[in-house]
Motif scaffolding. Structure first.
Motif: not given
Length: 813
Positions: A32-36, A38-44, A343-348
Motif C-alpha cells: 500500500v505504501g510503496i504502491g501509492a 509509485a502512483v504519485v511519483f509517476s504523475l510528478v 506487490a506495490g508496483v502491481a497495485f500502482a
C-alpha cells in the motif's frame, strides 16, 4: 561474502515462508505504501520532472506581451508584433506563432467539428519533431493562396481514417475548402494541447495591427538565456511601438510602448501551469503514508524479535559476530520490502491503467503517466530505503536482546519493558502522522464542498449547450448566417420540454471567454487605462434560457436590429461599480471601438471561468446588431443554449432540426452547463480524492498498528492479568486499564499531530477556498474521530485481557 549473502537470502526466504501470516500482513502494508508512492511519483515524473518530448526542450519558450505596471500581465501578439519579432530578433533559432481555431470536416459521413491550430510555417521547425508520415509545412506555405494544406494528429488519423498509410496526398473538405493532407505527426506531439486534431497554415498580414490573438513559441539559439532574449524582444517591441503606436495593444498607455515588455516563459512552465503545488502536496502525503507503513512493519519486526531472542542467543554462543547477526536481520527486512515493492508496483500499475485514458482539465500529460524506468528506479530506491528504515532498529534491538538473553534471564523483564516503549512510540508517531493527513484531507474536502455550493448565477443542471459552426462559403454574408440561427431558434423553442432557447458567442465555463476594455460615458479613464469586462454577443431570450435574472430594465428584443439604436445590457457587478445608486439604465457605454451603446437592462452577475474567483463585470450586446457591426464572417460559430428538464431527450430532436436546416452543420461540444462547471473542478476533485484516499490508508494502517501494539501489550502482561484476576480483580477493571493505555497513546499522537498539522495547513492554504487553515470543526472532529478509532483498535485486545483464564495462563508459566 557472496556465499554468506546467498545464505542470508535463502534463510530469510525460509523464515518468511514459516511465518506466512506475518509475511502477508507486512507485504500488504508495504504494498500500500510503496504502491501509492509509485502512483504519485509517476504523475510528478511525467508532469514536473520529465522533459518535454522534443529535442533540447530547455531551449523552447513561449512569447506573450505584458504591461505589469498597469495590471496587464499577459495578452497575445498581433500579426505586426509577430512580424517584427521574426524579422528583427537576434535570439531565436526559429520563431512561430499560432492561434486556437476550429475546422468543420464535411464530405465523408457525419460532419465533424475539429479542434485545430492555425500555425505559421516554422511551427514544427521550432519543436524539431519529424512527422510519422509525409512532411510538415515548407517556407512560404503560410502565405494566402498557398495554405490549402494540413497536418493531422496521430490520434485523429487513427480515429477517423483507421491509420490509413495512404492518407498523405488525400484531400479533405475543411470549412468547405479542399485541403490536402501533407503529414501525420507522431503520437506524443500534442502541442498546443492534447485536443488538437489538425494543424493548418496561418496566413498573416504583417501590416495588421489587430487582433492580439496570437501566441508566439520559439527555440532559443544555443547559449542564449531567456533573460537576454526577453530584453532583445522587449527592445524590438518598444521600438516598433514608437514607430507605429497601433502595433501595440490599445490597452498600452502613452507614450507608445512605455513600460511594455515581452514575456518569455519556458515552455514546460507554461504547460505545467498551477498544478505543481498540489502534486508536491500529494507526494508529501504519500511519503507520510509510507512512513506509517514502515512504522507498522517495524512494530511487527520488534514483536517478532522478542520471540527470536533465544535463536539469536544460540547463534552468538556458537560464534556468530554482531555484524553477521544484524546483516541477516536486515537482509530479511530487505526481502520483505522487495516482495512488498513487487506487490506495490502491481497495485500502482493497476491504478495508472485507470488513469491511462483520463483527461483532467488543469492536469497536463496525466494520460501519459505510467511505470517508466524513472518511476521503477524511484520505487527501487524507496524499497531499499524502507527496508533499511524499518529493519535497522528492530535488527539492532533483536541483537541486543539476544545478547541479554545469553547473559541471563534477569534482563528479560527490562528488555520487554523497553521493547513495549519503543512499540508505543512508533504507534504514537503513526497516529500523529495520520492526524496530519486527516486534517489536511478534511480541509481540502470541505474546501471542495464549499466550491460545490457556490451559486454560478445560472441554472447549471437544466441548460444544454453546444457549439454550431457554419460554413464560411455557404454563409458568405452576415445576413445568411444570422438567418440560419434565427430559424434554428424558432425550431428549438418549438420542441417539447424546451422552456427557452438562445444563441450566444460564448457561455460561462466554456473556456472561450472574450474580454475587452470598456469606457463609460462621463467616466472616461486615462488614455490606455480602460478596465476589462467580459464581452458576450447574445440573442433575445439568452438570460431566460440560461436561468439568469433581469434585475432592471428590459431584455433584448427582436426589434434590436442593425438599423435600430445600439443597445447593451450590463451585469450588476459593472452597474454597481459605476452607478452605485442603481441608475445605469439610459447611460452609455462602449468597448475600445468608437460606437456608443445605450444600456437598457441590468442582469444578475455570473461566474464565467472559476467558482473560486470573484465575479467579473460583463457587457452583453444583441447578436443581430453585432453580426453586422463586426462585418462579414464575424459570428459563424455560435453557442446554442437550451433550457429544458430533459437535456438527453432534447439532443436527438435538436440534431434532426439542425440536419433539416443544413446537413453540413455539426453539433460540437454538446454538454450541460453543470458538466462544464464540473470539468473546471476536475483538478480539485482529483486532488481531494487522492488526498482523502491516502488519509484513509494512513488511518487504517495506524489502527492496525495500534491493534498490534495493544495485542503485544496484552500478551506480554498475561501472567500479571491472570494473577490479578486470581486475586479477585474485576474483568471490567482490566478492560479499562488496557483502554486507558490506548487512550494515552492516542492523546500523545493527537498532541504531536496537531503540531504537525499547524505546519501542514500553512502549506496547503493557497489550495483552500472558503475554509480557514484552523477550521474549528476540522480541528475538533478529526482528533476526536482518531481517538475513537484508537479506542476501537484497543477494544479487542482489552476484551481479551478481561477474559484471561488465570488457571491456563499460570499453568503455562
Amino acid at each position: 561474502m557472496i556465499t554468506d549473502f546467498g545464505r542470508d537470502i535463502r534463510y530469510g526466504l525460509r523464515t518468511m515462508l514459516r511465518n506466512r501470516l506475518f509475511t502477508l500482513v507486512a507485504v500488504v502494508t508495504l504494498a500500500v505504501g510503496i504502491g501509492a508512492n509509485a502512483v504519485v511519483f509517476s504523475l510528478v515524473d511525467r508532469i514536473l520532472l520529465r522533459a518535454l518530448p522534443f529535442p533540447e526542450p530547455d531551449r523552447l519558450v513561449r512569447l506573450l506581451q505584458a504591461y505589469p505596471e498597469n495590471g496587464l500581465d499577459r495578452w497575445g501578439l498581433s500579426p505586426a508584433n509577430f512580424a517584427a519579432y521574426r524579422d528583427q530578433n537576434r535570439s531565436f533559432e526559429a520563431l512561430a506563432a499560432f492561434s486556437a481555431s476550429g475546422a468543420t470536416l464535411t464530405g465523408e459521413g457525419r460532419p465533424e467539428y475539429l479542434q485545430a491550430a492555425r500555425v505559421t510555417a516554422d511551427f514544427f521547425k521550432v519543436f524539431g519533431v519529424s512527422p510519422t508520415l509525409g512532411r510538415t509545412f515548407l517556407p512560404g506555405e503560410d502565405a494566402a493562396g498557398k495554405n490549402g494544406i494540413c497536418v493531422l494528429s496521430h490520434s485523429f488519423w487513427q480515429r477517423r481514417f483507421g491509420s490509413d498509410p495512404q492518407i498523405v496526398g488525400k484531400s479533405l473538405l475543411l470549412n468547405d475548402t479542399p485541403t490536402e493532407v501533407v503529414g501525420v505527426m507522431p503520437p506524443d506531439f500534442k502541442y498546443p494541447g492534447p485536443e488538437i486534431e489538425v494543424w493548418a497554415p496561418l496566413a498573416l498580414n504583417p501590416q495588421a495591427f489587430h487582433p492580439f490573438l496570437l501566441t508566439g513559441v520559439a527555440r532559443l539559439k544555443p547559449g542564449t538565456s531567456p533573460e537576454s532574449a526577453a530584453a532583445d524582444t522587449t527592445a524590438i517591441l518598444r521600438n516598433a511601438a514608437q514607430e507605429n503606436p497601433e502595433m501595440v495593444s490599445r490597452k498600452s498607455p502613452p507614450p507608445p510602448g512605455a513600460g511594455l515588455k515581452t514575456q518569455l516563459v519556458p515552455l514546460k512552465t507554461a504547460i505545467v501551469g498551477d498544478i505543481q503545488q498540489p502534486l508536491v502536496i500529494l507526494q508529501i502525503a504519500v511519503a507520510l503514508v509510507l512512513l506509517i507503513a514502515c512504522a507498522n512493519v517495524a512494530n511487527l519486526l520488534l514483536s517478532r524479535a522478542t520471540r527470536r531472542t533465544q535463536e539469536i542467543a544460540l547463534r552468538l554462543a556458537l560464534g556468530a559476530t554482531s555484524s553477521r547477526i544484524i546483516r541477516q536481520l536486515i537482509t530479511e527486512s530487505l526481502l520483505l520490502a522487495t516482495v512488498g515493492a513487487v506487490a506495490g508496483v502491481a497495485f500502482a500499475a493497476w491504478c495508472l491503467s485507470a488513469l491511462g485514458g483520463l483527461s483532467v482539465e488543469g492536469v497536463p500529460r496525466i494520460d501519459e503517466s505510467g511505470l517508466s524506468w524513472g518511476v521503477l528506479a524511484f520505487t527501487a530506491a524507496v524499497t531499499i530505503g524502507t527496508g533499511v528504515l524499518f529493519g535497522l532498529m528492530p535488527a539492532v534491538r533483536a541483537y541486543w536482546m539476544g545478547v541479554k538473553r545469553g547473559l541471563g534471564e534477569g534482563q528479560k523483564s527490562s528488555a520487554g519493558i523497553s521493547n513495549r516503549r519503543m512499540n508505543s512510540a512508533l504507534v504514537a508517531v503513526q497516529l500523529a502522522v495520520s492526524l496530519m493527513l486527516l486534517i489536511g484531507a478534511g480541509l481540502m474536502l470541505k474546501s471542495f464542498q464549499q466550491l460545490l455550493t457556490v451559486d454560478p448565477g445560472f441554472e447549471a443542471g437544466k441548460v444544454l449547450t453546444m457549439v454550431l459552426p457554419v460554413s464560411s462559403k455557404k454563409y458568405a454574408s452576415p445576413g445568411q448566417s444570422l438567418n440560419f440561427f434565427k430559424s434554428l431558434l424558432e425550431e428549438a423553442r418549438a420542441l417539447p420540454g424546451v422552456r427557452g432557447a438562445a444563441a450566444a458567442s460564448n457561455v460561462p465555463f466554456s473556456g472561450r471567454n472574450v474580454s475587452d476594455g470598456h469606457v463609460v460615458e462621463g467616466q472616461e479613464p486615462p488614455q490606455g487605462d480602460a478596465p476589462q469586462a467580459q464581452i458576450k454577443v447574445v440573442s433575445p431570450g439568452y438570460f431566460q434560457a440560461l436561468g439568469m435574472q433581469l434585475q432592471r430594465g428590459r431584455d433584448f428584443q427582436n426589434s434590436d436590429v442593425e438599423d435600430a439604436p445600439l443597445v447593451a445590457i450590463v451585469d450588476a457587478t459593472l452597474a454597481n461599480q459605476y452607478w452605485p445608486n442603481g441608475d445605469a439604465i439610459g447611460k452609455r457605454i462602449r468597448t475600445l471601438d468608437p460606437e456608443w451603446y445605450t444600456i437598457v437592462g441590468v442582469v444578475s452577475p455570473v461566474k464565467d471561468s472559476s467558482l473560486s474567483a470573484d465575479m467579473r463585470p460583463h457587457i452583453y450586446f444583441p447578436f443581430e446588431q453585432l453580426f453586422f457591426a463586426y462585418g462579414q464572417g464575424a459570428q459563424r460559430r455560435m453557442f446554442l443554449v437550451v433550457n429544458t428538464d430533459s437535456p438527453d431527450a432534447v439532443v436527438p430532436l435538436l440534431r434532426q432540426r439542425i440536419q433539416g436546416l443544413d446537413p453540413d452543420v455539426p453539433m460540437h461540444a454538446v454538454s450541460t452547463m453543470s458538466d462544464l462547471v464540473a470539468r473546471r473542478l476536475n483538478t480539485q476533485r482529483l486532488i481531494s480524492f487522492l488526498l482523502t484516499a491516502f488519509a484513509a490508508m494512513a488511518l487504517l494502517l495506524a489502527a492496525i498498528g495500534t491493534y498490534g501494539v495493544m495485542s503485544v501489550f496484552v500478551s506480554s502482561r498475561s501472567p500479571e492479568f491472570a494473577i490479578r484476576l486470581a486475586l479477585g480483580a474485576q474483568p471490567r477493571n482490566l478492560l479499562l486499564s488496557v483502554l486507558r493505555q490506548g487512550v494515552l497513546l492516542a492523546a500523545v499522537g493527537v498532541a504531536l499531530g496537531l503540531l504537525g498539522s499547524w505546519a501542514l495547513t500553512r502549506a496547503i492554504a493557497s489550495q483552500l477556498f472558503g475554509v480557514s487553515t484552523t477550521d474549528p470543526l476540522i480541528f475538533t472532529a478529526t482528533p476526536a474521530a482518531l481517538v475513537l478509532v484508537a479506542i476501537l483498535a484497543c477494544y479487542l485486545p482489552a476484551r481479551r485481557a478481561a477474559r484471561t483464564d488465570p488457571s491456563s495462563v499460570l499453568r503455562s508459566q
